[in-house]
Design an enzyme around this catalytic site. Structure first.
Site, PDB file in Angstrom:
ATOM      1  CE  LYS A   1      -4.280   1.115   2.389  1.00  0.00           C
ATOM      2  NZ  LYS A   1      -4.936   0.992   3.681  1.00  0.00           N
TER       3      LYS A   1
HETATM    4  C1  E4P Z   1      -8.178   1.375   4.068  1.00  0.00           C
HETATM    5  O1  E4P Z   1      -7.501   0.973   3.177  1.00  0.00           O
HETATM    6  C2  E4P Z   1      -8.130   2.748   4.579  1.00  0.00           C
HETATM    7  O2  E4P Z   1      -6.879   3.008   5.145  1.00  0.00           O
HETATM    8  C3  E4P Z   1      -9.245   2.918   5.558  1.00  0.00           C
HETATM    9  O3  E4P Z   1     -10.432   2.452   4.960  1.00  0.00           O
HETATM   10  C4  E4P Z   1      -9.419   4.351   6.069  1.00  0.00           C
HETATM   11  O4  E4P Z   1     -10.601   4.393   6.829  1.00  0.00           O
HETATM   12  P1  E4P Z   1     -10.936   5.614   7.832  1.00  0.00           P
HETATM   13  O5  E4P Z   1     -11.171   6.832   7.006  1.00  0.00           O
HETATM   14  O6  E4P Z   1     -12.176   5.165   8.532  1.00  0.00           O
HETATM   15  O7  E4P Z   1      -9.757   5.749   8.740  1.00  0.00           O
END
Ligand code: E4P
Length: 218
Positions: free
Chosen positions: A87
């Site tokens: 990622k």
């Molecule tokens: C996933 O890949 C993201 O990092 C995550 O969904 C972010 O979610 P949030 O905005 O609830 O922290």
């Protein structure tokens, strides 16, 4: 549409896995910190544990923000397991790193995406997944689902193979609307997945069926 669970909590991952509908897991540095996972060795061990639980794509995020650092970290993460997807944040160095990983057969998830322009750049760099953050856009009083629909249109028109991974899901309705808008994947907290089960008419109907059966069989 694929379902990923958005957590680093092993119990929640196992509960989602036991439902029989899970295709993968996403994590981020905040989610790892929430579980108290710190230090390189513990972080790698935790990713291994997730890979042992789920046979699907597992997103592991780099911490480095410079190109060289991202490459070094991403290679180490990719070496953990064949299901690891690196990622990478949507920055200038991030786009360069995604291109490098693509050229070296390492799959990527481009994260922190908030616009169609960013989505085009990530697809051009060869990202495997693109993560637009629906909930955080809604928090700003814009429409996260509209962005998913716009990116889905662009990717279809341009024939980009990058999969749209709707992230920052906050509610079961987000999941339904992301599916309508053309998301290829949703990553959600376990609570939002379980929320899809709920309907009062299901509960009322089941109670009635069981009561009728009991009456007829007593
Ligand atoms: C996933 O890949 C993201 O990092 C995550 O969904 C972010 O979610 P949030 O905005 O609830 O922290």
């Amino acid at each position: 549409m694929k379902f990923f669970v958005d957590t680093a909590n092993l119990e929640q991952i196992k509960e989602a896995q036991d439902l029989g509908i899970l295709d993968g897991v996403t994590t981020n540095p905040s989610l790892m910190a929430k579980e108290g996972i710190t230090g390189e060795a513990n972080i790698i061990a935790h990713y291994k544990a997730i890979c042992d639980l789920v046979d699907g794509d597992i997103s592991a995020e780099v911490i480095a923000t410079d190109f060289e650092g991202m490459i070094k970290e991403g290679q180490a993460l990719a070496d953990i397991h064949e299901n690891i997807v690196v990622k990478v944040p949507m920055t200038k160095d991030g786009v360069k790193a995604i291109r490098w990983f693509t050229d070296h057969d390492i799959r990527t998830n481009c994260t922190l995406v908030f616009s169609a322009g960013q989505a085009i750049l990530a697809a051009k760099a060869g990202a495997t997944y693109l993560s637009p953050f629906i909930g955080r856009i809604d928090d700003m009083n814009w429409d996260g689902i509209e962005l998913i629909a716009q990116i889905a249109d662009i990717y279809t028109t341009q024939g980009y193979p990058t999969e749209i991974l709707a992230a920052s899901i906050r509610t079961p309705l987000h999941i339904v609307r992301a599916a309508e808008a053309g998301a290829d994947v949703v990553t959600c907290p376990l609570s939002s997945i379980l929320g899809l089960l709920k309907h009062p008419l299901t509960d009322i109907g089941l109670a009635q069926f069981l009561a009728d059966h009991k009456k007829a069989n007593s």
